[in-house]
Write a protein that holds these residues in place. Sequence first.
Motif, short mmCIF file in Angstrom:
data_model
loop_
_atom_site.label_atom_id
_atom_site.label_comp_id
_atom_site.label_asym_id
_atom_site.label_seq_id
_atom_site.Cartn_x
_atom_site.Cartn_y
_atom_site.Cartn_z
N LEU A 1 1.15 -1.53 -0.02
CA LEU A 1 -0.14 -0.08 0.29
C LEU A 1 0.76 1.15 -0.04
O LEU A 1 0.44 2.01 -0.91
N LEU A 2 1.47 1.43 1.26
CA LEU A 2 2.88 2.02 1.00
C LEU A 2 3.84 2.57 -0.50
O LEU A 2 3.63 3.15 -1.40
N GLY A 3 4.12 1.45 -0.94
CA GLY A 3 4.92 1.31 -1.91
C GLY A 3 3.94 2.05 -3.28
O GLY A 3 4.29 2.87 -3.76
N GLY A 4 2.68 1.79 -3.46
CA GLY A 4 1.73 1.93 -4.51
C GLY A 4 1.71 3.45 -4.45
O GLY A 4 1.01 4.45 -5.23
N TYR A 5 0.89 3.92 -2.88
CA TYR A 5 0.80 5.16 -3.29
C TYR A 5 2.26 6.54 -3.74
O TYR A 5 2.17 7.07 -4.11
N LEU A 6 2.89 5.94 -3.00
CA LEU A 6 4.64 6.74 -3.14
C LEU A 6 4.93 6.29 -4.74
O LEU A 6 5.40 7.68 -5.46
N LEU A 7 4.52 5.85 -5.15
CA LEU A 7 5.07 5.13 -6.52
C LEU A 7 3.97 6.43 -7.90
O LEU A 7 4.62 6.88 -8.82
N ILE B 1 7.54 8.72 -11.83
CA ILE B 1 7.84 8.00 -12.94
C ILE B 1 6.29 7.04 -13.26
O ILE B 1 5.90 7.12 -14.27
N ALA B 2 5.23 8.66 -12.24
CA ALA B 2 4.12 7.76 -12.46
C ALA B 2 3.61 8.61 -14.12
O ALA B 2 2.52 7.34 -14.15
N PRO B 3 4.32 9.33 -14.08
CA PRO B 3 3.47 9.91 -15.87
C PRO B 3 4.06 8.16 -16.66
O PRO B 3 3.24 8.75 -18.04
#
Length: 51
Positions: A31-37, A42-44
């Motif tokens: 959950l934390l990794g997905g939120y930070l990602l 690199i989200a775009p």
Amino acid sequence: MDVPLWLALIVIGGLGIKLIRPPWWLVVALLLGGYLLANSVIAPLLAPLTK
């Protein structure tokens, strides 16, 4: 029937945790990794993969 995405994710996540029984640290890390990602630079680059 229209189900909100957040409700579907909560139900599926709850069933997954109940049936698979992963360690809580793994759930929190994902959950934390997905939120930070999602909020990273690199989200775009990942956005086209979700369509």
